[in-house]
Design an enzyme around this catalytic site. Structure first.
Site, PDB file in Angstrom:
ATOM      1  CG  LEU A 142      -2.298  -0.598   0.972  1.00  0.00           C
ATOM      2  CD1 LEU A 142      -3.120  -0.607   2.252  1.00  0.00           C
ATOM      3  CD2 LEU A 142      -3.035   0.143  -0.116  1.00  0.00           C
ATOM      4  CG  HIS A 143       4.315   1.536   0.071  1.00  0.00           C
ATOM      5  ND1 HIS A 143       4.518   2.230   1.236  1.00  0.00           N
ATOM      6  CD2 HIS A 143       4.490   0.232   0.386  1.00  0.00           C
ATOM      7  CE1 HIS A 143       4.823   1.385   2.198  1.00  0.00           C
ATOM      8  NE2 HIS A 143       4.809   0.152   1.713  1.00  0.00           N
TER       9      HIS A 143
END
Length: 89
Positions: free
Chosen positions: A13-14
């Site tokens: 989740l970047h």
């Protein structure tokens, strides 16, 4: 309403997946919270800083909790983002 989902995008989740996740969370009439599946702490799914601050990586499990009129639709859409390889997003 709650679900546990495994993060599929290679970068976790970047950057791009997190941006799409937050944008989607903000589209629904629901209060959505996100956290690591093995921890009790949750953060607002509508906050880019909070979502990226979790540092969730590829193949980690997260817990999604939603309340509100669109809770189920929000969880469906967010689960789809988390379980789709980034190249297909």
């Amino acid at each position: 309403m709650e679900r546990t989902v495994t993060v599929v995008p290679e970068d976790g989740l970047h950057a791009r997946p997190a941006s799409k996740f937050v944008e989607t969370a903000n589209k629904f009439d629901a209060d959505v919270q996100l956290g690591r599946a093995d921890e009790d702490d949750l953060v607002p799914a509508a906050s880019m800083l909070a979502v990226t601050g979790l540092g969730v990586g590829h193949d980690e499990s997260v817990r999604l909790v939603a309340e509100g009129d669109d809770a189920e639709a929000a969880l469906d859409a967010l689960e789809d983002i988390l379980s789709t390889p980034e190249a297909k997003q």
